[in-house]
Design a protein around this motif. Structure first.
Motif, PDB file in Angstrom:
ATOM      1  N   VAL A  71      -0.624 -26.513 -15.972  1.00  0.00           N
ATOM      2  CA  VAL A  71      -1.636 -27.270 -16.733  1.00  0.00           C
ATOM      3  C   VAL A  71      -1.019 -27.823 -18.014  1.00  0.00           C
ATOM      4  N   TYR A  72      -0.242 -26.970 -18.698  1.00  0.00           N
ATOM      5  CA  TYR A  72       0.422 -27.355 -19.952  1.00  0.00           C
ATOM      6  C   TYR A  72       1.365 -28.547 -19.719  1.00  0.00           C
ATOM      7  N   THR A  73       2.096 -28.512 -18.603  1.00  0.00           N
ATOM      8  CA  THR A  73       3.044 -29.590 -18.273  1.00  0.00           C
ATOM      9  C   THR A  73       2.311 -30.915 -18.069  1.00  0.00           C
ATOM     10  N   ILE A  74       1.238 -30.882 -17.272  1.00  0.00           N
ATOM     11  CA  ILE A  74       0.471 -32.100 -16.999  1.00  0.00           C
ATOM     12  C   ILE A  74      -0.079 -32.672 -18.316  1.00  0.00           C
ATOM     13  N   LEU A  75      -0.546 -31.778 -19.165  1.00  0.00           N
ATOM     14  CA  LEU A  75      -1.087 -32.187 -20.465  1.00  0.00           C
ATOM     15  C   LEU A  75      -0.013 -32.873 -21.304  1.00  0.00           C
ATOM     16  N   LEU A  76       1.176 -32.282 -21.323  1.00  0.00           N
ATOM     17  CA  LEU A  76       2.298 -32.850 -22.091  1.00  0.00           C
ATOM     18  C   LEU A  76       2.675 -34.243 -21.586  1.00  0.00           C
ATOM     19  N   PHE A  77       2.746 -34.381 -20.247  1.00  0.00           N
ATOM     20  CA  PHE A  77       3.090 -35.685 -19.661  1.00  0.00           C
ATOM     21  C   PHE A  77       2.032 -36.734 -20.020  1.00  0.00           C
ATOM     22  N   THR A  78       0.752 -36.315 -19.980  1.00  0.00           N
ATOM     23  CA  THR A  78      -0.338 -37.241 -20.302  1.00  0.00           C
ATOM     24  C   THR A  78      -0.222 -37.714 -21.756  1.00  0.00           C
ATOM     25  N   CYS A  79      -0.005 -36.758 -22.667  1.00  0.00           N
ATOM     26  CA  CYS A  79       0.105 -37.113 -24.100  1.00  0.00           C
ATOM     27  C   CYS A  79       1.296 -38.027 -24.342  1.00  0.00           C
ATOM     28  N   GLN A  80       2.427 -37.674 -23.722  1.00  0.00           N
ATOM     29  CA  GLN A  80       3.656 -38.452 -23.912  1.00  0.00           C
ATOM     30  C   GLN A  80       3.461 -39.894 -23.457  1.00  0.00           C
ATOM     31  N   GLN A  81       2.772 -40.064 -22.294  1.00  0.00           N
ATOM     32  CA  GLN A  81       2.565 -41.418 -21.768  1.00  0.00           C
ATOM     33  C   GLN A  81       1.526 -42.179 -22.594  1.00  0.00           C
ATOM     34  N   ALA A  82       0.548 -41.443 -23.139  1.00  0.00           N
ATOM     35  CA  ALA A  82      -0.465 -42.078 -24.000  1.00  0.00           C
ATOM     36  C   ALA A  82       0.203 -42.632 -25.258  1.00  0.00           C
ATOM     37  N   VAL A  83       1.143 -41.866 -25.829  1.00  0.00           N
ATOM     38  CA  VAL A  83       1.883 -42.325 -27.017  1.00  0.00           C
ATOM     39  C   VAL A  83       2.725 -43.550 -26.661  1.00  0.00           C
ATOM     40  N   SER A  84       3.330 -43.527 -25.464  1.00  0.00           N
ATOM     41  CA  SER A  84       4.145 -44.668 -25.001  1.00  0.00           C
ATOM     42  C   SER A  84       3.275 -45.931 -24.917  1.00  0.00           C
ATOM     43  N   PHE A  85       2.053 -45.771 -24.357  1.00  0.00           N
ATOM     44  CA  PHE A  85       1.115 -46.897 -24.254  1.00  0.00           C
ATOM     45  C   PHE A  85       0.761 -47.412 -25.653  1.00  0.00           C
ATOM     46  N   SER A  86       0.487 -46.479 -26.558  1.00  0.00           N
ATOM     47  CA  SER A  86       0.115 -46.864 -27.939  1.00  0.00           C
ATOM     48  C   SER A  86       1.243 -47.646 -28.601  1.00  0.00           C
ATOM     49  N   ARG A  87       2.481 -47.217 -28.351  1.00  0.00           N
ATOM     50  CA  ARG A  87       3.643 -47.893 -28.949  1.00  0.00           C
ATOM     51  C   ARG A  87       3.738 -49.345 -28.481  1.00  0.00           C
ATOM     52  N   GLY A  88       3.564 -49.529 -27.140  1.00  0.00           N
ATOM     53  CA  GLY A  88       3.605 -50.885 -26.587  1.00  0.00           C
ATOM     54  C   GLY A  88       2.463 -51.745 -27.110  1.00  0.00           C
ATOM     55  N   TYR A  89       1.274 -51.128 -27.200  1.00  0.00           N
ATOM     56  CA  TYR A  89       0.088 -51.857 -27.667  1.00  0.00           C
ATOM     57  C   TYR A  89       0.258 -52.247 -29.140  1.00  0.00           C
ATOM     58  N   TRP A  90       0.825 -51.322 -29.910  1.00  0.00           N
ATOM     59  CA  TRP A  90       1.096 -51.590 -31.337  1.00  0.00           C
ATOM     60  C   TRP A  90       2.057 -52.768 -31.489  1.00  0.00           C
ATOM     61  N   LEU A  91       3.074 -52.804 -30.631  1.00  0.00           N
ATOM     62  CA  LEU A  91       4.052 -53.907 -30.681  1.00  0.00           C
ATOM     63  C   LEU A  91       3.371 -55.240 -30.355  1.00  0.00           C
ATOM     64  N   SER A  92       2.446 -55.216 -29.362  1.00  0.00           N
ATOM     65  CA  SER A  92       1.756 -56.463 -28.992  1.00  0.00           C
ATOM     66  C   SER A  92       0.870 -56.935 -30.157  1.00  0.00           C
ATOM     67  N   MET A  93       0.239 -55.973 -30.876  1.00  0.00           N
ATOM     68  CA  MET A  93      -0.572 -56.346 -32.054  1.00  0.00           C
ATOM     69  C   MET A  93       0.316 -56.909 -33.167  1.00  0.00           C
ATOM     70  N   TRP A  94       1.482 -56.292 -33.328  1.00  0.00           N
ATOM     71  CA  TRP A  94       2.455 -56.748 -34.332  1.00  0.00           C
ATOM     72  C   TRP A  94       2.859 -58.193 -34.066  1.00  0.00           C
ATOM     73  N   THR A  95       3.160 -58.504 -32.793  1.00  0.00           N
ATOM     74  CA  THR A  95       3.616 -59.865 -32.455  1.00  0.00           C
ATOM     75  C   THR A  95       2.487 -60.887 -32.611  1.00  0.00           C
ATOM     76  N   ASP A  96       1.234 -60.401 -32.550  1.00  0.00           N
ATOM     77  CA  ASP A  96       0.089 -61.326 -32.694  1.00  0.00           C
ATOM     78  C   ASP A  96      -0.345 -61.500 -34.151  1.00  0.00           C
ATOM     79  N   ASP A  97       0.315 -60.788 -35.053  1.00  0.00           N
ATOM     80  CA  ASP A  97      -0.030 -60.939 -36.480  1.00  0.00           C
ATOM     81  C   ASP A  97       0.092 -62.405 -36.904  1.00  0.00           C
ATOM     82  N   PRO A  98      -0.903 -62.926 -37.614  1.00  0.00           N
ATOM     83  CA  PRO A  98      -0.843 -64.344 -38.023  1.00  0.00           C
ATOM     84  C   PRO A  98       0.303 -64.583 -39.014  1.00  0.00           C
TER      85      PRO A  98
END
Length: 1366
Positions: A957-984
């Motif tokens: 259970v702990y492993t699955i949780l860790l993988f989920t969190c790690q991938q969620a952070v990865s998604f946030s990083r990509g999303y943050w970069l897309s917001m950065w590139t859209d800055d006026p």
């Protein structure tokens, strides 16, 4: 443009070759009519004319028979001729128009003329292909595809023209264009079909022929011809017969003979050069030049030993390898064009004014290029794998043929293990090189191109990525170095454990007799604990290494973007720069990680090539050492004149000044002290020794019986026939004469009983008699017998001499017999005696002559007789010989096939009891090898559950949780970069750059830590599971009764403790970690695409269903193929080992050709399985990559459709992630397949949970407060015992009382049951009925250790040698 004007003339509104406004900057794009009539129309023509000379040359050299005229061919020809007529009717119509004064540009009649002539060429090639047996043509299919695309462009132009100006303006050209498009489409469809198989083809003989040869071009490049086998594998278990025979061009017969020719040619050239160098060197040294030069020449020749072999392989496979390299280079062109297209697509998203069709054009072009990249990459991999299999066949063939001609000196230089390594390990290294070699030069080029593209995007900031690599390099180096130290420690403990486990299993009987199981299991567990400690540390470092590798993409991007934006405020990070850079960084990282693999593969292959060359350059037997003469004019069978022989050119002679003449039909005995040269004399006669002087002639065929019997792993019958036809009468006479009849009667399947490897399951005497029977059955003219009577008992020896070798034996007619012997009793009955002393003939003559001389022979005889009298040996009286043999053989066999199983099972074989009923014997047909259960269907989910349970539910259970969190952070990083590139952008600068950089960096660091934690959790969970499963296995095996060890080959048990545990230790956790990583990665990509373009979910769902289907089919078939392939490898190695041991016998009987054919057959059978296995990977990769490309296409299409409400950052985020999906899907299935293949190890380790266990070691409550064994009175009450339920009773109703302090001797003939009494007393086997009482207490009521520790036993087969330090 001037050229365009001259060709097209000038027509209002359509002048010029190219017009950007008409073609690109418009919502209704179309080419100029001039461009259509020239460039578009001529592209297919140019393609065909460029291909024509090469393709025609290829057709001339490739004859597969011819194909009779089929309906498909006739249709192709008819449509082709109509198209030619249509093109030339266009030409004539234009010429008529010009004659009527209507102005027409030259392009109007030149273009149809060029197309018409090209059509004639296409028709000609169609006929040429039919005559050469080509069923489906790739060259012409591509031509018709290009023609159709060109026709569609013209067709759309005509339709637009008709809509604008009306159909009637130019009705002739309208009609011909529509006709032309229809006919070209018809041709395209026809060329997608397959024609009939050719006549007079050498290839198409087998009904189960490989479908690749007779499938369409499209099916070939997408590997869809393989789908039939995949489907078959899913429906039922695959067998070898379901697979196609090896293609002729891949068969051993073709490749090995080719390899032999090329190798001999390259080798002889090198020898000539070395010879001339040696000659020059000799001249120089005469003139007194220093010897340093000589050393240099020798070193150079040693160094270049592998060069001729490399040249040989290059001349065989070089062209094919270069073709595969071309495919890889083309693939790379497409690889780098995709980031460029992504850049243009993001530009389109940003530019709201751009026409919508640009987006669709970019999306479809990206899809098309990705598909082409897939096709070329998979073709490269396929060609490399086919090449690898051919190389494997060539090397195995060359090595095998070398074994048959190795001299005695060479045989000392190479062991069986080393030779097997050459055809397994070293060949694999060379096969790896074929795939990885191009990486050594292509990876640096990829890296350079990535830097050039990044420089174009980000300027000098791109160079900061070098700093990241330079930072990560020493870090990874340190981790790897430290990890290798832990791995060495782990391997040391693993070897210790394997050694101790082997010793325990080999002497398990003794351990059980003494009740030492607990002590030894604790000792094993102690070593295992240290091993797992080292593994744990190694896995933590591995997690750190993986985290650093996966973070390198982020680190590179972070440093580049930070430097780019922070150095200069005017540097704006837009979507195009950010996401195209990310795509390039991914390519850069894959190239960067591929480079070390390539260099490592090249280094290892170089070492393997040297080893292989060194083996192939070993000294061979000189065919001139012995000459066989078949003419009748020579009276003597064997003649040696002044012969001097040595084992190798470097050693001193072992036989000197030999003069020997053996008349035809005589019996010659060769005697002498040990080491006098008796066996060497026989070797010299066989041509095994190097002849230094003199001459030797042997007349007719020879048969040889070596001193150490050589037995094949085959039935008794096959061993004796040795490739000859069965002659029942002669066979029975030979069996009787060699005293084998009683033995055959006691074997489970008589003459069909299988003998184990090296004759493991028969006694030494039986081996020698089978050996002798083989030679006698051959009906040769000369028999060379190297002390065949030494391994048999005296009375058996007498029987063999009388019935086979002696004056009245089977060989008395015309056969010449040379008998090396130490049995002096038979010497009076031989014709002549040769007495050898120190490699020279001391005396020669008849028995009486030599005795009268009273020389060295008489002295030898006297000392021999004295020794025998003291020992009390000698042949018994002849009258009782036969009866003795019968009874003795029968008994020895009963012992062999019943109670004495420990010896044979220790060698990894199970023996079949003779007393089994006839039906069982018939069913087993004398099979010895107890085949391991192989898994055919998919692994049961309960096995996965058992593994996860061993890991522990909280950790899962702990492993699955860790993988989920790690991938969620990865998604946030990509999303943050897309917001950065859209800055006026205000005043050419972006706001909050420092915040954007800081958060982007922080998210990356958190993700790296998450990656480390999740990976470490899986790997450490694996260590935990491994510990629990090992404990289970060890306890289950230790608690098993003796009968379990007798029935289970020790090889199977050692396999569980070594290979299967190794898979559980390292492979399963590693692949599980990969699978979870890729699975969560895939979910993240899906999430990104759906968040950016929700409508893409409509395409993603069906594509995922298709993906699951492909994965399901592949895993089942691939796992089965791997298991069959693993089983087909062992016979090759066994055959090599067998041939190496018996090469002198094979040469003596001139059976080389038959053994070579068997080797070819075994190699081809292995390749028959390897080939579908390799194609299965390509089938999967191609289909998955097409699906992935489909996902990229839909992501781009929906982004193009919704670009009004979609920012460039979000579009870039979505598509750059979608581009990663190909690798993710591929590796995910690979990881899943590896888990499927290796999880079987868990099942095998748990297999012994269900086997019967012996009685408890200690029984609580028993003996407590009692003093037992005070008197030592043993009482057997009606005691019976059988070894296994299906055997007869070994002890029958024994009633016996032994009082305390009595000394009792138990006697009886072999197999009477003496040892069995002790077995019963110590409860190694439980009673069938009755009881044994010691001091009035029934031993069946005691714990086994309570009983065994109170009784001391000195067993028959005790061994302490393996338990050093215990």
């Amino acid at each position: 443009m001037a050229a365009g004007g001259a060709l097209c003339g000038s027509r209002e509104g359509s002048a010029g070759l190219w017009n950007w406004n008409q073609t690109w900057y418009t919502n209704t794009p179309r080419f100029t009519w001039c461009f259509e009539r020239t460039v578009v129309a001529w592209i297919p023509c140019a393609y065909l004319w460029i291909c024509f000379p090469f393709y025609y040359l290829y057709l001339q050299h490739k004859t597969k028979g011819y194909i009779r005229m089929s309906h498909v061919f006739k249709a192709k020809m008819v449509l082709g001729f109509i198209l030619v007529i249509l093109c030339f009717s266009n030409v004539f119509f234009i010429l008529w128009e010009i004659s009527q004064g209507i102005p027409r540009a030259p392009a109007f009649f030149i273009s149809p003329a060029v197309v018409g002539i090209t059509m004639i060429l296409a028709v000609f090639l169609t006929q040429a292909e039919r005559m050469k047996g080509i069923q489906s043509s790739g060259i012409l299919l591509i031509y018709w595809l290009l023609s159709f695309m060109a026709a569609v462009v013209m067709f759309s132009s005509k339709v637009q023209h008709a809509l604008e100006r009306g159909f009637l303006e130019d009705h002739f050209h309208h009609v011909t264009t529509y006709l032309y498009v229809s006919l070209v489409l018809g041709e395209l469809v026809l060329f997608c079909l397959v024609d009939h198989p050719p006549f007079f083809s050498k290839a198409v003989n087998s009904p189960n022929q490989c479908p690749e040869a007779s499938t369409s071009f499209l099916s070939k490049i997408t590997y869809w011809w393989f789908s039939g086998l995949v489907w078959k594998g899913c429906q039922r278990s695959l067998k070898v017969d379901d697979l196609w025979p090896v293609r002729k061009e891949d068969s051993s017969e073709e490749i090995v003979s080719w390899a032999e020719r090329v190798w001999k040619k390259c080798h002889s050239r090198t020898q000539q050069k070395v010879g001339s160098a040696t000659f020059k060197k000799g001249q120089k040294s005469e003139t007194g030049i220093a010897e340093a030069e000589e050393t240099e020449v020798l070193l150079q020749s040693e160094h270049s030993q592998s060069r001729p072999l490399l040249k040989a392989f290059w001349s065989m496979f070089g062209t094919y390898f270069l073709l595969s390299t071309v495919c890889l280079v083309i693939c790379d062109v497409f690889l780098f064009s995709i980031p460029k297209l992504l850049s243009l697509f993001l530009e389109f998203i940003e530019d709201q004014e751009a026409p919508s069709w640009h987006g669709y054009f970019y999306a479809f072009t990206m899809f098309l290029l990705a598909c082409l990249q897939t096709l070329f990459e998979q073709r490269y991999m396929y060609m490399c794998l086919v090449l690898g299999l051919r190389l494997k066949t060539a090397v195995t063939g060359l090595v095998y043929r070398k074994i048959l001609v190795m001299s005695s000196a060479s045989r000392k230089a190479a062991t069986v293990g080393e030779i097997v390594n050459l055809v397994s390990v070293d060949v694999q290294k060379l096969m790896d090189l074929i795939i990885y070699f191009n990486g050594t030069w292509l990876a640096p080029i990829r890296i350079i191109i990535c830097f050039v593209f990044l420089w174009q995007l980000l300027g000098p900031s791109a160079l900061t990525s070098i700093a990241v690599f330079l930072f990560l390099l020493p870090l990874n180096f340190m981790i790897t170095k430290k990890r290798s130290q832990f791995q060495e420690t782990q391997m040391k403990h693993k070897d210790e454990r394997a050694k101790l486990t082997n010793a325990i299993l080999s002497d398990i009987k003794v351990i059980k007799l003494y009740g030492w199981e607990k002590t030894f299991t604790e000792k094993v567990l102690g070593i295992r604990k240290q091993e797992l400690q080292a593994l744990k540390r190694s896995q933590i470092l591995f997690s750190a290494s993986l985290a650093s590798f996966h973070s390198s993409t982020f680190l590179t991007a972070f440093v580049m973007f930070a430097v780019y934006t922070l150095v200069d405020n005017t540097h704006v990070l837009d979507a195009q720069k950010a996401f195209v850079s990310l795509t390039l960084i991914n390519i850069l990282n894959s190239a960067h990680s591929f480079l070390p693999f390539s260099i490592n593969a090249a280094v290892q292959a170089k070492v393997s090539l040297k080893r292989l060359a060194a083996f192939l350059n070993l000294e061979e037997l000189n065919p001139e050492s012995s000459s066989r003469n078949t003419s009748d004019c020579v009276q003597a069978s064997i003649t040696i004149r002044n012969g001097t022989f040595c084992w190798s050119k470097e050693t001193s002679p072992c036989l000197r000044r030999i003069d020997l003449t053996v008349p035809q039909g005589s019996l010659l005995a060769v005697v002498g002290q040990v080491g006098a040269g008796k066996s060497s004399l026989l070797s010299a006669l066989l041509g095994e020794l190097e002849k230094m002087d003199g001459c030797m002639i042997m007349k007719d065929t020879a048969a040889y019986v070596p001193q150490q019997a050589w037995i094949q792993n085959a039935s008794v019958e096959d061993n004796i026939l040795f490739g000859k036809e069965m002659n029942e009468t002669w066979f029975n006479r030979v069996i009787d004469a060699c005293a084998l009849q009683p033995d055959l009667e006691s074997f489970p399947a008589g003459r069909k009983s299988e003998i184990g490897e090296k004759g493991i399951n028969i006694s030494g005497g039986q081996k020698q008699r089978v050996n002798l029977a083989r030679a006698v059955y051959q009906k040769a003219s000369i028999y060379l017998l190297d002390d065949p009577l030494s391994a048999v008992d005296a009375h058996v020896g007498q029987h063999i001499f009388e019935h086979v070798l002696g004056p009245n034996g089977l060989l008395k007619d015309k056969q010449t017999r040379v008998l090396v012997t130490h049995t002096i009793n038979i010497l009076p009955q031989v014709d002549n005696i040769v007495f050898l002393v120190d490699g020279t003939i001391s005396e020669i003559g008849s028995y009486q002559e030599l005795l009268q001389r009273n020389g060295a022979f008489a002295e030898f005889l006297h000392s021999h007789i004295t020794a025998e009298e003291q020992a009390g040996t000698g042949f018994p009286a002849l009258g009782d010989t036969k009866g003795t043999i019968t009874s003795r053989s029968g008994l020895s066999q009963r012992k062999l096939f019943s109670d004495n199983l420990v010896r044979s099972s220790a060698m990894g074989r199970e023996t079949i009891p003779a007393s089994q009923d006839s039906t069982t014997a018939a069913a087993t047909k004398g099979r010895l090898m107890k085949e391991e259960k192989t898994q055919h269907s998919r692994v049961n989910t309960s096995i996965y559950a058992a593994y996860l349970k061993a890991t522990g539910l909280p950790l899962c259970v702990y492993t699955i949780l860790l993988f989920t969190c790690q991938q969620a952070v990865s998604f946030s990083r990509g999303y943050w970069l897309s917001m950065w590139t859209d800055d006026p952008v205000h005043n050419r600068t972006q706001q909050h750059t420092e915040l954007r950089v800081g958060v982007f960096g922080a998210l990356g660091v958190i993700q790296a830590l998450g990656r480390f934690a999740s990976t470490a959790a899986v790997l450490l969970g694996g260590v935990l599971a491994s510990h629990k499963l090992f404990l289970q296995l060890l306890r289950n095996v230790a608690r098993s009764p003796m009968v379990f060890f007798e029935q289970t080959p020790i090889g199977n048990l050692l396999n569980r403790f070594s290979r299967e545990m190794d898979a559980i230790d390292s492979v399963i956790p590693d692949k599980l970690k990969s699978l979870l990583g890729f699975l969560f990665n895939l979910l993240e990509i899906y999430l990104v695409i759906i968040v950016a373009t929700p409508r893409a979910a409509m395409a993603i769902v069906p594509l995922t269903v298709l993906y699951a289907a492909f994965q399901h089919f592949y895993v089942i078939t691939s796992c089965q193929l791997r298991r069959i392939e693993a089983a087909s490898r062992s016979p090759i190695y066994s055959h090599i080992s067998e041939t190496f041991q018996g090469s002198s016998v094979i040469r003596a009987h001139k059976a080389q050709e038959r053994f070579i054919l068997k080797s070819n057959f075994l190699v081809d059978e292995n390749q028959r399985i390897c080939f579908p296995g390799a194609v299965a990977d390509r089938w999967l990769a191609t289909n998955l990559e097409f699906l992935s490309n489909g996902i990229v296409l839909f992501a781009a299409l929906f982004a193009a459709v919704g670009r009004t409400h979609l920012s460039p950052g979000t579009a870039g985020f979505s598509i750059s992630y979608a581009l990663q999906i190909t690798g993710v899907l591929n590796w995910m299935v690979r990881s899943w397949t590896e888990i499927e293949n290796n999880i079987v190890s868990v099942e095998r380790v748990r297999e012994y949970l269900r086997t019967p266990k012996e009685a408890p070691w200690t029984l609580n409550g028993k003996l407590q407060g009692q003093v037992w064994l005070t008197e030592g009175r043993i009482e057997f009450r009606n005691y019976s015992l059988r070894y296994r339920p299906n055997l007869e009773l070994a002890l029958k109703h024994v009633n016996l009382t032994i009082n305390g302090q009595e000394k009792i001797g138990i006697t009886g003939r072999t197999g009477a049951g003496k040892s069995t009494l002790a077995v019963g007393l110590l409860r190694l086997v439980e009673a069938a009925e009755g009881a044994i009482l010691i001091d009035g207490l029934d031993i069946a009521q005691l714990g086994l250790h309570d009983l065994r520790t109170k009784i001391t036993v000195i067993p028959q087969d005790f061994s302490l040698g393996k338990w050093s330090g215990s």
